[in-house]
Write an enzyme that holds these catalytic residues in place. Structure first.
Site, PDB file in Angstrom:
ATOM      1  N   GLU A   1       4.931  -3.797  12.613  1.00 17.85           N
ATOM      2  CA  GLU A   1       3.890  -2.784  12.428  1.00 17.85           C
ATOM      3  C   GLU A   1       2.731  -3.497  11.758  1.00 17.85           C
ATOM      4  OE1 GLU A   1       1.328  -0.612  11.010  1.00 17.85           O
ATOM      5  OE2 GLU A   1       2.787   0.070   9.517  1.00 17.85           O
TER       6      GLU A   1
ATOM      7  N   CYS B   1      -3.124   1.343   7.019  1.00 19.18           N
ATOM      8  CA  CYS B   1      -3.345   0.773   8.348  1.00 19.18           C
ATOM      9  C   CYS B   1      -3.771   1.839   9.344  1.00 19.18           C
ATOM     10  CB  CYS B   1      -2.100   0.044   8.835  1.00 19.18           C
ATOM     11  SG  CYS B   1      -0.612   1.072   8.824  1.00 19.18           S
TER      12      CYS B   1
ATOM     13  N   GLU C   1       8.920   2.834  14.518  1.00 18.98           N
ATOM     14  CA  GLU C   1       9.687   3.280  13.357  1.00 18.98           C
ATOM     15  C   GLU C   1       9.614   4.795  13.300  1.00 18.98           C
ATOM     16  OE1 GLU C   1       9.499  -0.214  10.097  1.00 18.98           O
ATOM     17  OE2 GLU C   1       7.609   0.877  10.327  1.00 18.98           O
TER      18      GLU C   1
ATOM     19  N   ASN D   1       0.796  -1.227   0.000  1.00 20.39           N
ATOM     20  CA  ASN D   1       0.000   0.000   0.000  1.00 20.39           C
ATOM     21  C   ASN D   1       0.832   1.283   0.000  1.00 20.39           C
ATOM     22  OD1 ASN D   1       0.743  -0.692   2.634  1.00 20.39           O
ATOM     23  ND2 ASN D   1      -1.050   0.283   3.548  1.00 20.39           N
TER      24      ASN D   1
END
Length: 464
Positions: A237, A271, A445, A138
């Protein structure tokens, strides 16, 4: 690294369903060769002075910026996202190189006297080792640079396994890194149609010490179990189910703008996308009407068309999932305000859709929609809004809109999530720690924390 003699993986344009290109389908043996290349390059790269690594990462940023339009068009082609979103992704992705170029020269250590006075405590930070990076389709540029840049800043070498739907961007980034001065073997790319066996083979190599994964919680659990066999450090993640809460006192225009951004960035295929929109009763009807008008007015079309505001979904399975979730919500009493029907013609399109009165037992209240569907529900009190927001196993992102700063901060603290946008529909920033709680992942991150994920602390006890 480009594995030789591999059968091809087709790359499809989701706007048309046509073949764009073919990339190599790497085998387990190719994976071993990639790890070997990364291991061979490790000594030279970790020995490269931090300033030199910083300069190279800065050059990566400059090259990405210079070629932003070409990279954006490549993303729009293989991913289908609207060109304006692709341009935004390239700018965001490039900034990870710039941020981590600055972090590379700021990796410090600690020195202190032991509380007993018997010795001094020296703490040094070393590169963790060869890193396997697994990224989704994505955000093919941003998810790659968000991992590559801190790993390289820390002195690690990497093997990147991008999603087979969007591998062209990964190869373009690897070439760009090489042009910027990254040493051969430091950044390796593997494309494969068998990610399970290939990733497992790399994790089994004792030289691999880090797995950084972005993707679904289901796949994340599998990879965590595989990494546990070999005691490999993991950053995860994973999935999200972001609530967006609008209180009666919110600035309506600001809340609408924030909702459109949080819901429709990348066509909802994110997300961090607002999955559940909770609006307090006093503002609910106006919010629903104006959101519906904005959603219905969005232009749907090919990602490469500059006028497109909502591109196609990534593949037919993604469209099928959205249809099932919408049908389920309607069967449970939700009301369709706009969209809701797949258009005829080529490509994997689904229209911007608004559902009114989505009940808590609807499947889309628990599962990521990953598409352009806004699920609206009404609430009465602050406690009810917080309870609804926390009624999920996920905890990645959330959004809160209110003019009352005290209430806004109070609600932000009560929501069980790693990130909250307060009167903002966008939380992502290379300078901020990105990550979630509960089933949404492990580690962070970005920010100062991002580089630490790729470092090991070494403690030395000494008497001076």
């Amino acid at each position: 690294m480009w594995p030789a003699g591999c059968k091809p993986i087709p790359v499809i344009d989701p706007s048309t369903g046509r073949l764009l290109a073919e990339v190599p389908d790497a085998s387990v043996e190719d994976a071993a060769a990639a790890v070997e290349a990364a291991a061979r390059a490790a000594v030279a790269w970790r020995s490269t002075p931090p300033r030199r690594r910083s300069d190279i990462l800065r050059r990566c940023f400059e090259l990405m910026t210079e070629r932003a339009e070409d990279l954006a068009r490549l993303i729009a082609l293989e991913n289908g996202k609207a060109l304006r979103d692709a341009r935004g992704e390239v700018a965001y992705a490039a900034d990870f190189f710039r941020w981590n170029a600055e972090e590379a020269v700021r990796i410090g250590g600690d020195f202190m006297l032991s509380p007993t006075g018997a010795n001094h405590i020296l703490v040094d930070y070393e590169p963790i080792g060869v890193c396997v990076l697994v990224t989704p389709w994505n955000f093919p540029a941003a998810m790659a640079t968000r991992k590559i840049a801190p790993a390289l800043a820390a002195g690690c070498t990497v093997v990147l396994k991008p999603a087979s739907e969007t591998p062209l961007t990964a190869y373009a980034l690897a070439a760009l890194c090489a042009e910027a001065g990254v040493l051969p073997g430091v950044v390796n790319v593997l494309t494969t149609a068998a990610p399970g066996p290939v990733t497992a083979a790399m994790l089994a190599d004792p030289r691999v010490r880090k797995l950084s994964f972005t993707g679904s919680t289901q796949i994340g659990r599998v990879l965590l179990a595989e990494a546990a066999k070999h005691v490999v450090s993991c950053s995860m993640e994973l999935g999200g189910n972001a609530p967006l809460i609008v209180f009666d006192d919110a600035d309506l225009d600001l809340a609408l703008e924030g909702a459109m951004l949080a819901k429709m960035r990348n066509g909802g295929e994110a997300c961090t996308a607002a999955n559940r929109l909770y609006v307090q009763s006093g503002l609910y009807d106006r919010f629903a009407a104006e959101l519906t008008a904005r959603m219905a007015a969005l232009k749907v079309g090919p990602g490469t068309d500059p006028a497109t505001e909502c591109g196609p979904m990534i593949n037919p399975a993604a469209v099928g999932k959205i249809e099932r979730l919408v049908d389920d919500a309607l069967s449970r009493g939700a009301r369709l305000l706009c969209g809701g029907r797949r258009p005829d013609g080529p490509g994997y399109f689904y229209p911007p859709t608004v559902l009114d009165g989505v009940p808590a037992d609807a499947a889309m209240a628990q599962d990521e929609i990953f598409g352009p569907v806004a699920a609206l529900s009404r609430f009465e009190t602050e406690d009810e809004a917080v309870a609804l927001a926390n009624a999920t196993e996920y905890g990645l992102a959330a959004y809160v809109f209110t003019r009352d700063l005290a209430r806004g901060l109070r609600v932000c603290r009560r929501i069980e999530t790693g990130m909250v946008g307060l009167n903002r529909g966008l939380v992502s920033d290379p300078a901020a720690p990105f990550g979630g709680t509960k089933q949404s992942g492990l580690g962070r991150e970005g920010g100062a924390q991002g580089v630490l994920e790729f470092l090991e602390a070494k403690y030395i006890a000494t008497r001076l």
